[in-house]
Design an enzyme around this catalytic site. Structure first.
Site: not given
Ligand code: GAL
Length: 838
Positions: A531, A455
């Protein structure tokens, strides 16, 4: 890859002995002095007579002091008042938690915020910022003229400045990376050497708890001048089929007129083949060795081979190194997706931050193994090291236990997320950081993909596209065998800019609603859920009414364990399951996260006290939350899952609606409350939740027993599970993950502590304050209850139960024997357990 030579091991044992004797030498009279010198002499002779290398891991008797110390890099420095610590060491985990530590006035733009607000606990509210010094004396063997001495750090948090015998020998900024320094010029063979390391952590440098200090291992390597280069061996398997595998081994050496003999051993250490090479190309040997009928590496069958590289000058052995590797074939193809050894499969993965809960960032093999054991039982087959370089120990365990690994590098490139983040170093350091990540780790068969970033705000703008290309090319240059991904959250932007199109593997973070569009716009023909989910919950806490909600907050700063709550950008597990099940071009997912971690207490970023995450499938103590069974019900194909929630202790809710969910691998089930049927449920596709959960939404609470009976396709009962209302807490119960520990001063038994009523029924709401006493050949190491709002120290032998449970960590001493653990609480029958070490 770790060099572990029998020879080196023996040398090390002797060296450790002589080091200890040297250390006490100063305090003893002359007779002992002679003895220690004799042992040192024997040791030196032994090393000089053998050939090869000596590896010493510097573990015990480090001196440590927080804050600035003028002149502490010098060889002579009075550090007697400093504390004595064991490395790996995390100086911040002892706490105390403090709201003011690293308080950040920020708008978290990744979370869609536009105006800054005060964020507490974002980095765990633990004292990781500031400077720390480590000093250690150790003896070096006097081998030969020209001997090479390297210092190898598996990671040091952060901005490490290294001094050997008073001379500054090097610096490494990125705290998550491994690095090595050639200190041959400054080392004192046959004498006492002094290593000093200064670490500094800036405030506003992280989005989570980074840990602090020498949190990974530090090694000294002593080699002959003619040797195998550090990280100089690269093993790949360019041809893999059932009959044979071509194993390609490239070996970089220092020195000339050398001969290389590479031997391949099977799992039992039996030689399969051996090849000698005389001709180096530049300083690199290139060998192809065939292995007949190879046993392929996979999560289900993690078979490991060993390559033994021996370098000779004439007939004299100069260096020897063992490299473990696996034979396996990776394929990422349009319209087919990902396949391992010719079989298409989807990643059933989790993201993991590097901290180990109550141990902080300090690496510990027992703790890592326990995490992987818990994940294995869930059916998980892949790990993403978010958002940085993994430790060698974690990769070794993944090789052995069978987990595919997505090794990530950065959370920031040139554009900042936090004021003092990696963008400060990106231009200067990114290339060498990628080089070290790849060279140190490329032989691990578990690694199936690299990630160049997570990100990164550089997703916006043409410069970012160039950076993505540059980084991917770097990874390809260093490792042409594995693809590269980036976890992307600005999906619209990367579709437009070409950022997403250029990556080997387009990784999408969340945004399932954009998967279809991205897959049509991107040319790769597949999408990875790099993710997913970010569902929030607190173990054993249930909120009513049960409603699906985003960013939901409660006065007790907990989230509901009905698994219906997520963040504005994230979603429920079921939404990902739909994509995984219905879209053949989705190649799997990495759930955020396998375990809760220190810092990032969303949705309570602005509330205190709240200092660790709610995203975990397991809590910070490693205890599974309900969600664990939801993933298990679809991921573990070997064992059935049948799990009821919530608990059934709702005094005061009599007659009120108290929904019951069942997470199960079975398709349908019938629920009974105190013997009365509440009806059958069958999974159907009407909603994502109805597809993956069995739900009885209108159950009226009455104390007693809830029983679920799972049914097969013909409607016949095949399994059952119960939860029963418990009476008053009566007795403390202990359950260890292992009762047999290695007597190495490192091993840990994780003992889950709970309380039961007089009839032995678990009390799910118990909050008693408990006290722990450990005696014998071990010590109380830490304790954790998984409550994100608890400000109790992990290192004091007392803690409250959270939702009826907590975990005590008992660590072995170096001597074999018995360890006794006793857990006490007011008005409770104590819990006792005996462990043993050998
Ligand atoms: C994502 C990020 C992670 C964490 C997560 C929480 O956007 O890559 O590091 O912050 O959100 O939902």
């Amino acid at each position: 890859m770790r060099a572990s030579l029998f020879f080196a091991h023996n040398c090390f044992t002797l060296l450790a002995l002589s080091t200890n004797l040297m250390n006490i030498r100063h305090y003893l009279f002359n007779g002992h002095r002679k003895l220690s010198l004799l042992i040192l002499f024997l040791f030196i002779t032994y090393c000089a007579a053998g050939q090869g290398r000596t590896e010493i891991t510097l573990t015990d008797n480090w001196k440590f002091e927080k804050d600035k110390h003028e002149g502490a890099g010098a060889k002579e420095f009075n550090d007697r008042s400093w504390s004595t610590v064991t490395v790996p060491h995390d100086w911040a985990i002892s706490g105390p938690f403090d709201k003011e530590i690293d308080k950040q006035m920020v708008a978290i733009t990744q979370n869609g915020e536009t105006t800054p607000s005060e964020k507490t606990g974002r980095t765990g509210a633990l004292p990781y910022t500031g400077e720390g010094w480590y000093r250690k004396t150790f003896n070096l063997p006097a081998v030969k003229k020209g001997q090479e001495t390297l210092l190898v750090f598996d990671g040091a948090m952060s901005e490490a400045k290294v001094y050997l015998n008073g001379t500054f020998v090097g610096q490494w900024n990125y705290g998550y990376n491994s690095f090595w320094l050639d200190v041959s010029k400054y080392a004192l063979p046959g004498e006492t050497n002094t290593l000093a390391v200064q670490l500094s952590n800036r405030p506003l440098s992280s989005r989570w708890y980074p840990g602090a200090g020498l949190y990974r291992n530090v090694h000294v390597l002593v080699k002959d001048a003619q040797n195998i280069e550090q990280w100089g061996v690269s093993v790949t398997t360019p041809i893999v089929n059932a009959q044979f595998s071509k194993v390609n081994i490239k070996t970089k050496v220092n020195g000339s007129n050398l001969r290389l003999v590479t031997q391949i051993l099977d799992k039992q250490g039996k030689e399969l083949s051996s090849q000698s090479a005389q001709q180096a190309f530049g300083n690199e040997f290139d060998q192809n060795i065939s292995v007949a009928n190879p046993q392929l590496w996979s999560p289900e069958s993690p078979y490991l081979y060993t390559a033994v590289s021996r370098v000779y000058e004439g007939d004299v052995l100069k260096d020897e190194l063992k490299t473990r590797f696996g034979i396996r074939e990776l394929n990422y193809q349009a319209n087919k997706g990902f396949s391992l050894n010719g079989k298409v499969r989807k990643f059933k993965g989790v993201c993991l931050h590097h901290d180990l809960g109550p141990l902080g960032a300090a690496i510990n093999v027992a703790a890592l193994r326990r995490q992987l054991t818990i994940l294995k039982d869930m059916g998980c087959d892949a790990i993403r090291s978010s958002h940085n370089m993994p430790s060698p120990e974690q990769l070794e365990l993944c090789d052995e236990m069978g987990f595919m690994f997505l090794a990530e590098s950065f959370d920031e490139w040139a554009k900042p997320k936090v004021e003092n983040g990696y963008h400060l170093y990106f231009d200067k350091d990114a290339e060498k950081d990628v080089v070290n990540l790849v060279r140190a780790n490329r032989n691990h068969p578990s690694i199936v993909m690299w990630s160049a970033g997570n990100e990164v705000p550089d997703q916006w703008g043409a410069e970012g596209v160039k950076r993505a290309k540059w980084l991917q090319d770097l990874f390809h240059r260093e490792d042409p065998t594995r693809p590269v991904t980036v976890g992307m959250d600005q999906v619209k932007a990367v579709m437009e800019s070409g950022f997403g199109a250029l990556l080997d593997v387009p990784g999408l973070n969340y945004r399932v609603h954009l998967y279809e569009e991205a897959n049509t716009k991107f040319p790769q023909g597949f999408i990875l859920g790099s993710e997913t989910a970010s569902t929030v919950s607190s173990r054993g806490i249930y909120k009513f009414p049960v409603v699906m909600a985003k960013d939901k907050q409660y006065d007790d700063l907990q989230s509901s364990s009905y698994d219906m709550e997520a963040c504005s950008w994230s979603n429920l597990p079921d939404d990902d399951f739909v994509m995984q099940d219905d879209k053949p071009w989705v190649i799997g997912e990495f759930v955020w996260t396998g375990f809760d971690y220190l810092g990032e207490p969303t949705p309570y970023d602005e509330k205190w006290p709240s200092r660790s995450s709610y995203f975990g499938i397991c809590d910070l103590a490693g205890i599974p939350k309900d969600r664990y069974y939801l993933y298990r019900s679809r991921w573990n194909k070997d064992k059935p899952t049948l799990h009821i929630l919530p608990h059934w202790n709702w005094e005061g809710r009599e007659g009120q609606t108290t929904p019951v969910f069942v997470y199960t691998s079975y398709d349908s089930a019938e629920l009974f409350l105190n013997g009365k049927s509440l009806g059958k449920r069958k999974k159907d596709k009407s909603t994502p939740q109805n597809r993956y959960r069995l739900m009885w939404n209108d159950v009226k609470y009455e104390p007693g027993t809830l029983k679920v009976v799972a049914l097969d396709a013909e409607g016949k009962p095949v399994a059952e599970e119960k939860v029963t209302t418990a009476g008053k807490p009566y007795k403390i119960v202990l359950e260890a993950d292992t009762k047999q520990l290695a007597a190495d001063g490192k091993d840990i038994s994780f003992v889950t502590v709970s309380v039961v009523d007089k009839e032995g029924r678990p009390c799910p709401t118990a909050t008693a304050q408990l006290n722990f006493k450990v005696s014998g050949k071990g010590k109380f190491k830490a304790v954790c209850n998984g409550d994100a709002t608890s400000l109790e120290s992990f290192e004091k032998p007392t803690m409250k139960l959270f939702s009826g449970k907590l975990v005590v960590l008992v660590q072995s001493a170096k001597e074999a024997g018995q360890i006794n653990l006793e857990v006490k609480g007011t008005s409770l029958k104590s819990g006792k357990m005996q462990l043993s070490t050998k």
